[in-house]
Design a protein around this motif. Structure first.
Motif, short mmCIF file in Angstrom:
data_model
loop_
_atom_site.label_atom_id
_atom_site.label_comp_id
_atom_site.label_asym_id
_atom_site.label_seq_id
_atom_site.Cartn_x
_atom_site.Cartn_y
_atom_site.Cartn_z
N SER A 9 0.81 -1.22 0.00
CA SER A 9 0.00 0.00 0.00
C SER A 9 0.84 1.27 0.00
N ASP A 10 2.16 1.13 -0.06
CA ASP A 10 3.02 2.31 0.02
C ASP A 10 3.00 3.07 -1.31
N THR A 11 3.57 4.25 -1.29
CA THR A 11 3.58 5.10 -2.49
C THR A 11 4.99 5.33 -3.02
N THR A 12 5.92 4.40 -2.75
CA THR A 12 7.27 4.49 -3.29
C THR A 12 7.22 4.51 -4.82
N ARG A 13 7.96 5.44 -5.40
CA ARG A 13 8.00 5.57 -6.86
C ARG A 13 9.41 5.24 -7.36
N THR B 243 4.61 4.05 -9.07
CA THR B 243 4.34 3.21 -7.91
C THR B 243 4.05 1.79 -8.41
N THR C 193 9.57 0.16 0.63
CA THR C 193 8.23 0.47 1.17
C THR C 193 8.26 1.71 2.06
N ASN C 194 9.21 2.60 1.79
CA ASN C 194 9.38 3.79 2.64
C ASN C 194 8.77 5.05 2.04
N ASN C 195 7.91 4.88 1.02
CA ASN C 195 7.26 6.03 0.39
C ASN C 195 8.27 7.05 -0.15
N GLU C 196 9.35 6.55 -0.74
CA GLU C 196 10.38 7.41 -1.30
C GLU C 196 10.21 7.51 -2.81
#
Length: 404
Positions: free
Chosen positions: A256-260, A296, A349-352
């Motif tokens: 569910s993360d937003t890492t791109r 993502t 998974t750190n939304n980076e």
């Protein structure tokens, strides 16, 4: 006080070669002048004591930020007369059978380079490399004595290698790379291109990232011309992870993360690698290789669904579960490698945003951004060919190794 050197004397490749090599191996050095051979045998000196000259490399036991957490390493190089001039077109590719390495080999051959590939003895020989026109030599990063004879007559090393899932990253990505760099320095290699990972300087808590950054530091200080290429992610990896399972209506893993991530086609990575060799501006520099746009995982899955005409069966991985599993596996020696790899997975998974501006890189490499493949174009090409083939054979795919 500096901590004990991580690379013990038996890892010192040149010393190991001259002590353990067979007569036939030693004779491989016959086309190198005596001066160069002697320098290869004794030009690098290792010590566990303090730094005594500006030519020595020191990497202290502290964390990154001017120092390295991988232990104390020092290397002093004697200034010796150069041996026989080497052809600038003679290159060695490390990791040549891998997804990126094979593309580098193919591109280098197409551009007229004399390509040699270091390959390990294995049940599945690298025949395709020889079919393309490359020369293969047996060697292993975990066997330092095998490295110096393979480097005779080589001008440039392109190091694409990393540990396979079943291998220890400590033995391959740290100890093996140290042995290779020491051998390269001793054998007078004129250029070393190292494939690293974007953001490795920001995450010393992740073992693989820490090793990559420490290797970068080592190259910066050892005095051998280098170029570091930090990669973000490869489009080819998305085929086995998402494209094929969605085509076969099988489950895929998601979070569910937003890492791109700005994925690149490995063919473009190969083009950039060879372009950097043609430019003197890239010597002793570090570049990030990023694709035109960052995506993502949810966007990647949606794109595959659209191209395949199937809905994905997504099994969501709880982020807390990943972190808990990484902690538990870190408690036991026999699961330490699994823990190290999970630490890298947790990083994703750190939304980076795993990307970087490419304007200066394209300028330095003499390339045009419009020539770089977009992820959408890559998927268009892949799915159109696969769906056409499936229509021709009139059946569903049961194959999971579509590497394009």
């Amino acid at each position: 006080m500096a901590s004990k050197c991580v690379a013990p004397s038996q890892v010192f490749a040149v010393r190991s070669f001259h002590e353990n090599a067979t007569t036939s191996q030693k004779s491989a050095l016959g086309n190198v002048s005596k001066t160069q051979t002697l320098r290869s045998a004794s030009g690098l000196k290792w010590s566990a004591k303090g730094v005594s000259s500006s030519k020595e490399l020191m990497m202290s036991g502290k964390k990154l930020g001017g120092a390295c957490s991988r232990g104390s390493l020092r290397c002093a190089s004697d200034a010796s007369p150069a041996g026989t001039a080497l052809k600038s077109t003679s290159i060695m590719v490390i990791g040549a059978t891998g997804t990126v390495g094979r593309q580098v080999v193919r591109r280098a051959l197409d551009e007229g380079y004399d390509v040699r590939c270091l390959v390990r003895p294995r049940q599945n020989p690298a025949d395709f490399l020889r079919d393309w026109g490359a020369v293969t030599v047996k060697g292993d990063l975990t066997k330092p004595e095998s490295l110096p004879p393979s480097l005779v007559g080589i001008h440039t090393i392109i190091d694409c290698a990393t540990a396979r899932p079943e291998e220890s990253i400590q033995e391959v990505d740290w100890e093996g790379k140290m042995a290779l760099i020491q051998a390269a320095k001793a054998m007078g290699i004129q250029r070393y291109v190292f494939f690293s990972v974007e953001g490795c300087d920001k995450h010393p808590e992740v073992p693989l990232m820490d090793m990559k950054r420490c290797t970068e530091q080592y190259l910066e200080q050892i005095g051998m011309p280098y170029t570091v290429l930090r990669n973000c992610g490869f489009m080819q990896a998305l085929i086995s992870q998402y494209a094929v399972p969605i085509l076969e209506e099988q489950s895929v893993w998601g979070t569910s993360d937003t890492t791109r991530t700005a994925y690149l086609d490995t063919q473009d990575v190969a083009r950039m690698t060879l372009a950097c060799l043609r430019s003197d501006e890239t010597v002793n520099k570090t570049y990030t290789l990023a694709g035109p746009k960052a995506y993502t995982i949810q966007e990647v899955i949606a794109m595959c669904e659209k191209k395949a005409g199937n809905n994905a069966q997504v099994t969501e991985v709880p982020l807390a579960g990943l972190k808990a599993l990484q902690f538990i596996t870190s408690l036991f020696q026999w699961t330490r490698d699994a823990s190290d790899r999970l630490a890298f997975a947790n990083l994703l998974t750190n939304n980076e945003v795993i990307s970087a501006p490419m304007d200066d890189t394209y300028k330095a490499f003499g390339m045009d951004e419009s020539e770089t493949t977009t992820l959408e174009a890559y998927f268009d090409d892949y799915f159109s060919r696969i769906l056409k083939k499936l229509k021709e054979v009139g059946g569903a795919s049961k194959q999971r190794d579509f590497y394009l």
